[in-house]
Design a protein around this motif. Structure first.
Motif, short mmCIF file in Angstrom:
data_model
loop_
_atom_site.label_atom_id
_atom_site.label_comp_id
_atom_site.label_asym_id
_atom_site.label_seq_id
_atom_site.Cartn_x
_atom_site.Cartn_y
_atom_site.Cartn_z
N GLY A 148 2.99 6.31 -1.15
CA GLY A 148 3.77 7.51 -1.34
C GLY A 148 3.17 8.18 -2.54
N SER A 149 3.74 9.22 -2.93
CA SER A 149 3.30 9.82 -4.17
C SER A 149 4.52 9.86 -5.03
N GLY A 150 4.50 9.23 -6.13
CA GLY A 150 5.61 9.38 -7.04
C GLY A 150 5.68 10.83 -7.49
N VAL A 151 4.74 11.63 -7.01
CA VAL A 151 4.68 13.04 -7.36
C VAL A 151 5.70 13.80 -6.54
N SER A 152 6.54 14.52 -7.22
CA SER A 152 7.49 15.38 -6.53
C SER A 152 7.15 16.82 -6.88
N TRP A 153 6.77 17.57 -5.88
CA TRP A 153 6.38 18.95 -6.12
C TRP A 153 7.54 19.89 -5.94
N ASN A 154 8.74 19.39 -5.73
CA ASN A 154 9.91 20.26 -5.55
C ASN A 154 10.33 20.86 -6.85
N GLU B 72 -2.13 23.21 -9.95
CA GLU B 72 -1.23 22.14 -10.37
C GLU B 72 -1.31 20.92 -9.46
N LEU B 73 -1.73 21.12 -8.22
CA LEU B 73 -1.76 20.04 -7.23
C LEU B 73 -3.15 19.44 -7.05
N GLU B 74 -4.16 20.13 -7.53
CA GLU B 74 -5.54 19.76 -7.21
C GLU B 74 -5.90 18.34 -7.64
N HIS B 75 -5.50 17.91 -8.82
CA HIS B 75 -5.84 16.56 -9.29
C HIS B 75 -5.26 15.50 -8.36
N ASP B 76 -3.98 15.63 -8.02
CA ASP B 76 -3.33 14.63 -7.16
C ASP B 76 -3.91 14.64 -5.76
N VAL B 77 -4.15 15.81 -5.20
CA VAL B 77 -4.73 15.91 -3.86
C VAL B 77 -6.13 15.31 -3.85
N PHE B 78 -6.94 15.68 -4.82
CA PHE B 78 -8.30 15.14 -4.90
C PHE B 78 -8.27 13.62 -5.07
N SER B 79 -7.41 13.12 -5.93
CA SER B 79 -7.33 11.68 -6.16
C SER B 79 -6.96 10.92 -4.89
N LEU B 80 -6.00 11.45 -4.14
CA LEU B 80 -5.63 10.82 -2.88
C LEU B 80 -6.79 10.84 -1.90
N LEU B 81 -7.47 11.98 -1.77
CA LEU B 81 -8.58 12.08 -0.83
C LEU B 81 -9.72 11.13 -1.19
N VAL B 82 -9.99 10.98 -2.48
CA VAL B 82 -11.04 10.05 -2.91
C VAL B 82 -10.61 8.62 -2.59
N ARG B 83 -9.34 8.31 -2.79
CA ARG B 83 -8.85 6.97 -2.44
C ARG B 83 -8.97 6.73 -0.93
N LEU B 84 -8.61 7.72 -0.13
CA LEU B 84 -8.73 7.58 1.32
C LEU B 84 -10.20 7.46 1.74
N GLN B 85 -11.09 8.13 1.00
CA GLN B 85 -12.52 7.99 1.28
C GLN B 85 -12.96 6.56 0.99
N SER B 86 -12.51 6.00 -0.11
CA SER B 86 -12.92 4.64 -0.47
C SER B 86 -12.43 3.61 0.54
N LEU B 87 -11.34 3.92 1.24
CA LEU B 87 -10.80 3.02 2.26
C LEU B 87 -11.38 3.31 3.64
N GLY B 88 -12.21 4.34 3.75
CA GLY B 88 -12.87 4.65 5.00
C GLY B 88 -12.08 5.53 5.94
N PHE B 89 -11.07 6.24 5.45
CA PHE B 89 -10.26 7.09 6.31
C PHE B 89 -10.67 8.56 6.28
N VAL B 90 -11.34 8.96 5.21
CA VAL B 90 -11.73 10.36 5.01
C VAL B 90 -13.18 10.38 4.56
N GLU B 91 -13.87 11.43 4.94
CA GLU B 91 -15.21 11.66 4.42
C GLU B 91 -15.31 13.11 3.99
N PHE B 92 -16.22 13.38 3.07
CA PHE B 92 -16.41 14.72 2.57
C PHE B 92 -17.66 15.31 3.22
N GLY B 93 -17.66 16.63 3.39
CA GLY B 93 -18.79 17.30 4.01
C GLY B 93 -20.09 16.99 3.32
#
Length: 133
Positions: free
Chosen positions: A127-133, A74-95
């Motif tokens: 932020g994430s308008g996503v609330s996982w609560n 249930e969380l994978e799409h949002d987590v992946f989307s954030l990580l890809v966005r952070l990659q595009s901004l130069g904060f994260v890289e993938f193996g």
């Protein structure tokens, strides 16, 4: 992309100020484009905090899923989307950058990408308008 085998890592060379419940990020290589700090709060901060160069994307989702009582799927799409966005901004890289499915990235409609507020000093707050609560 096989998210069960891709390990995201924080990129070196960025200015990072971690707080108890948020992180302020600045990429000096992108100052002409970014021009302001990026602040991750809420679940976006929790994803950032889980990136430790050991956990795969699925393991990050499982960790957050346990906290929020949700299935990792249930969380994978949002987590992946954030990580890809952070990659595009130069904060994260993938193996293995070649394993990232860039064809679907432009189609992502995750709330991580669309909610961008100005903070008190004009910083971008993701932020994430996503609330996982």
């Amino acid at each position: 992309m096989k998210s069960d085998s891709v390990v995201p890592a924080r990129r070196d060379g960025n200015a990072v100020l971690e707080r108890a419940d948020s992180v302020v990020l600045l990429n000096p290589d992108r100052l002409s484009v970014q021009q302001q700090a990026l602040i991750l709060i809420g679940s976006a901060f929790e994803v950032w905090a889980a990136v430790d160069e050991r956990r795969t994307i699925v393991e990050i989702c499982e960790l957050l899923g346990e906290r929020y009582g949700k299935a990792a799927s249930e969380l994978e799409h949002d987590v992946f989307s954030l990580l890809v966005r952070l990659q595009s901004l130069g904060f994260v890289e993938f193996g293995d950058v070649r394993s990232v499915d860039t064809q679907n990235v432009s189609e992502c409609r995750s709330q991580f990408r669309v909610r961008r507020d100005s903070g008190p000093a004009g910083e971008q707050q993701w932020g994430s308008g996503v609330s996982w609560n």
